[in-house]
Design an enzyme around this catalytic site. Structure first.
Site, PDB file in Angstrom:
ATOM      1  N   LYS A  77      42.663  26.860  41.809  1.00 39.40           N
ATOM      2  CA  LYS A  77      41.616  27.897  41.773  1.00 39.40           C
ATOM      3  C   LYS A  77      40.992  28.187  43.136  1.00 39.40           C
ATOM      4  CE  LYS A  77      43.136  28.079  38.426  1.00 39.40           C
ATOM      5  NZ  LYS A  77      43.962  29.250  38.309  1.00 39.40           N
ATOM      6  N   GLY A  79      42.902  30.003  45.555  1.00 37.11           N
ATOM      7  CA  GLY A  79      43.623  31.096  46.207  1.00 37.11           C
ATOM      8  C   GLY A  79      45.114  30.829  46.345  1.00 37.11           C
ATOM      9  N   HIS A 140      49.455  20.831  44.976  1.00 33.33           N
ATOM     10  CA  HIS A 140      48.014  20.563  44.876  1.00 33.33           C
ATOM     11  C   HIS A 140      47.699  19.140  45.350  1.00 33.33           C
ATOM     12  CE1 HIS A 140      47.093  24.258  42.888  1.00 33.33           C
ATOM     13  NE2 HIS A 140      47.514  23.947  41.693  1.00 33.33           N
ATOM     14  N   SER A 170      35.678  29.193  38.759  1.00 31.91           N
ATOM     15  CA  SER A 170      37.020  29.679  38.441  1.00 31.91           C
ATOM     16  C   SER A 170      37.765  28.657  37.582  1.00 31.91           C
ATOM     17  CB  SER A 170      37.780  29.941  39.754  1.00 31.91           C
ATOM     18  OG  SER A 170      39.040  30.483  39.498  1.00 31.91           O
ATOM     19  N   TYR A 229      39.355  31.044  51.546  1.00 34.30           N
ATOM     20  CA  TYR A 229      39.476  32.213  50.649  1.00 34.30           C
ATOM     21  C   TYR A 229      38.523  33.319  51.103  1.00 34.30           C
ATOM     22  CZ  TYR A 229      39.383  34.696  46.109  1.00 34.30           C
ATOM     23  OH  TYR A 229      39.454  35.646  45.107  1.00 34.30           O
TER      24      TYR A 229
HETATM   25  P1  A3P Z   1      38.474  33.832  40.019  1.00 36.18           P
HETATM   26  O1  A3P Z   1      38.641  32.984  38.801  1.00 36.18           O
HETATM   27  O2  A3P Z   1      37.198  33.524  40.749  1.00 36.18           O
HETATM   28  O3  A3P Z   1      38.630  35.271  39.756  1.00 36.18           O
HETATM   29  P2  A3P Z   1      44.586  30.002  42.119  1.00 36.18           P
HETATM   30  O4  A3P Z   1      45.546  31.056  42.498  1.00 36.18           O
HETATM   31  O5  A3P Z   1      44.454  28.903  43.124  1.00 36.18           O
HETATM   32  O6  A3P Z   1      44.824  29.517  40.734  1.00 36.18           O
HETATM   33  O7  A3P Z   1      43.135  30.679  42.142  1.00 36.18           O
HETATM   34  C1  A3P Z   1      42.802  31.655  41.186  1.00 36.18           C
HETATM   35  C2  A3P Z   1      41.626  32.435  41.721  1.00 36.18           C
HETATM   36  O8  A3P Z   1      42.086  33.316  42.754  1.00 36.18           O
HETATM   37  C3  A3P Z   1      41.012  33.304  40.658  1.00 36.18           C
HETATM   38  O9  A3P Z   1      39.656  33.438  41.047  1.00 36.18           O
HETATM   39  C4  A3P Z   1      41.787  34.596  40.828  1.00 36.18           C
HETATM   40  O10 A3P Z   1      41.149  35.720  40.295  1.00 36.18           O
HETATM   41  C5  A3P Z   1      41.880  34.664  42.340  1.00 36.18           C
HETATM   42  N1  A3P Z   1      43.011  35.475  42.813  1.00 36.18           N
HETATM   43  C6  A3P Z   1      44.279  35.499  42.321  1.00 36.18           C
HETATM   44  N2  A3P Z   1      45.030  36.360  43.005  1.00 36.18           N
HETATM   45  C7  A3P Z   1      44.239  36.896  43.966  1.00 36.18           C
HETATM   46  C8  A3P Z   1      44.453  37.863  44.983  1.00 36.18           C
HETATM   47  N3  A3P Z   1      45.617  38.458  45.149  1.00 36.18           N
HETATM   48  N4  A3P Z   1      43.419  38.160  45.791  1.00 36.18           N
HETATM   49  C9  A3P Z   1      42.211  37.570  45.629  1.00 36.18           C
HETATM   50  N5  A3P Z   1      41.943  36.659  44.669  1.00 36.18           N
HETATM   51  C10 A3P Z   1      42.951  36.318  43.853  1.00 36.18           C
END
Ligand code: A3P
Length: 331
Positions: A77, A79, A140, A170, A229
């Site tokens: 979570k 990025g 991770h 998130s 991020y």
């Molecule tokens: P939120 O839950 O705050 O919206 P990961 O990819 O590490 O699982 O993290 C997921 C988080 O990154 C989520 O945050 C998601 O919405 C956000 N996210 C996924 N793709 C993204 C993108 N292309 N640009 C910006 N944020 C992104």
């Protein structure tokens, strides 16, 4: 909670994880807690879902990094999905024109595999030799849990972290939606928060995860790129340039003039990826729906979920854990 032995980390781990008996023996020595209905074990000071331990050990034992490899490291979570899309696009920009990018038809997680959640999850010692360079893998794992060959080769590590307040929020949403949103008893935010503050969450403690890579970056910035991020949200163009240079694939002046950086940033943006059919249909390997990786994609959403008291506690914790490190998060 029963306190058990906390092993010193060594990726030259002598445990033969092909031997179930030895693996079970190891498990018996580790502290365990239940987190959102899932058992976590504390291995070398790092909390792991119990079913992630075996693939972590397999990757430590068998993964042979090549100098040309690129390893994306993140806490869940933070990025990961975004970084996978960007690095895949940067590395393959001469293979696929933007309008034919595999990202248009595949979720980023299907294009860049996790070492412990995909590659070594399926097999103890898969043959990865025939994957064309640059191989991009993600993980991770804490820095200290990485296979030795990642640290010892000339491969590159790109780490992205996120303000822990947003990362926690998130994570909570992700947990509530896993099992296709049918979990009858998802963890309550208060309970998750208390555990998070103690560092108990998958791949926690968050401060050790972040500081492990931060210190590795300070020690060798040519080996580790440390991203936030929030910085990508603020200025994606300069961050994409920085990532490409670090990967060894800098944009030429001609590419810049053609607008390639903007095209890649646009393709990998939350708006584009979250609206693609591929990220809104089906499920990924029967585990999760792809749209679970795209929620809001904003900075500061924690203000909508955390009470002032919760915020204060995390901020104090961050101050104490990151004090003297030179690392700061904008809150
Ligand atoms: P939120 O839950 O705050 O919206 P990961 O990819 O590490 O699982 O993290 C997921 C988080 O990154 C989520 O945050 C998601 O919405 C956000 N996210 C996924 N793709 C993204 C993108 N292309 N640009 C910006 N944020 C992104």
């Amino acid at each position: 909670m029963e306190k058990k032995q906390d092993l010193e980390c060594s990726s030259a781990e002598v445990v033969d994880n092909s031997s179930n008996d030895k693996f079970q023996e190891l498990l018996q020595t580790l502290e365990q807690v239940i987190w959102d209905g899932v058992p976590l074990v504390k291995y070398a000071g790092c909390w792991l879902q119990v079913n992630h331990l075996r693939p972590v050990l397999s990757s430590q034992k068998h993964f042979k990094a090549k100098d040309t490899d690129i390893i994306l490291s993140t806490m869940p979570k933070s990025g990961t999905t975004w970084l996978k899309a960007l690095t895949f696009s940067i590395a393959n920009r001469n293979v696929f024109p933007i309008d034919q990018s595999p990202l248009l038809t595949s979720n980023p997680h299907m294009l860049v595999s996790f070492l412990e959640l995909n590659v070594y999850w399926k097999q103890d010692n898969p043959n990865l030799e025939n994957i064309p360079s640059p191989r991009i893998f993600s993980t991770h794992m804490h820095f200290k849990l990485l296979p030795d060959s990642i640290r010892e080769s000339n491969c590159k590590i790109i780490y992205i972290c996120r303000n822990p307040l947003d990362q926690f929020v998130s994570l909570i949403h992700f947990l509530s939606q896993k099992n296709f949103g049918k979990d009858p008893d998802p963890i309550a935010i208060d309970e998750a928060f208390d555990m998070y503050r103690q560092g108990i969450h998958a791949f926690g403690p968050f401060w050790d995860h972040i500081l492990g890579y931060w210190n590795a970056y300070l020690e060798n910035p040519r080996k580790v790129l440390f991203l936030k991020y929030e910085d990508l949200k603020e200025d994606i163009t300069s961050q994409v340039k920085k990532i490409a240079e670090f990967m060894g694939f800098p944009f030429s002046q001609e590419e810049e003039e053609q607008g390639l950086i903007d095209q890649i940033s646009g393709l990998c943006s939350f708006e584009t990826l979250s609206n693609l059919a591929v990220n809104n249909t089906g499920n990924m390997e029967g585990r999760v729906k792809p749209n679970l990786f795209f929620r809001k994609g904003q900075v500061g959403d924690w203000t909508n979920y955390l009470t002032p008291a919760m915020t204060e506690r995390i901020k104090k914790l961050m101050d104490s854990k990151f004090e003297g490190s030179g690392l700061r998060f904008k809150t």
